[in-house]
Design a protein around this motif. Structure first.
Motif: not given
Length: 105
Positions: A13-16, A19-32, A46-50, A74-78
């Motif tokens: 998100m630009g400045a932020a 990383i979302v870690d999903v295991r077996d369909g459930r969110v296991h952890s969120i690395n902020t 993408a930009s913060a505005a997007t 401006d969203l890019k999927i990589e």
């Protein structure tokens, strides 16, 4: 719905970055506070505005989904999008939760 969905994805998100870690369909952890060498399978950048437009309860046209924004904004999927495509419905549900919880930018 997605009990075999296992991956890590990055929302840039630009400045932020998150990383979302999903295991077996459930969110296991969120690395902020991901570091440059933290692994992930695919990224949405993408930009913060997007991201703020995505998070609105009723987004403007071309901000209502990742595909429209990747074609017209401006969203890019990589990265390895195969895992995203194999589990697109579950990922879309997780993505749309941003409209309920907001974005950190």
């Amino acid at each position: 719905m997605a009990r075999y969905f296992t991956c890590r994805y990055l929302w840039d998100m630009g400045a932020a970055k998150v990383i979302v870690d999903v295991r077996d369909g459930r969110v296991h952890s969120i690395n902020t506070d991901p570091q440059p060498l933290d692994a992930y399978d695919f990224a949405l950048r993408a930009s913060a505005a997007t991201w703020r437009e995505f998070a609105k309860p009723v987004p403007e046209p071309m901000y209502h989904g990742i595909w429209s924004a990747s074609f017209r904004r401006d969203l890019k999927i990589e990265g390895n999008i195969l895992v995203m495509m194999q589990n697109l419905r579950n990922f879309t549900v997780q993505f749309e939760l941003l409209r309920k919880v907001g974005v950190p930018v």
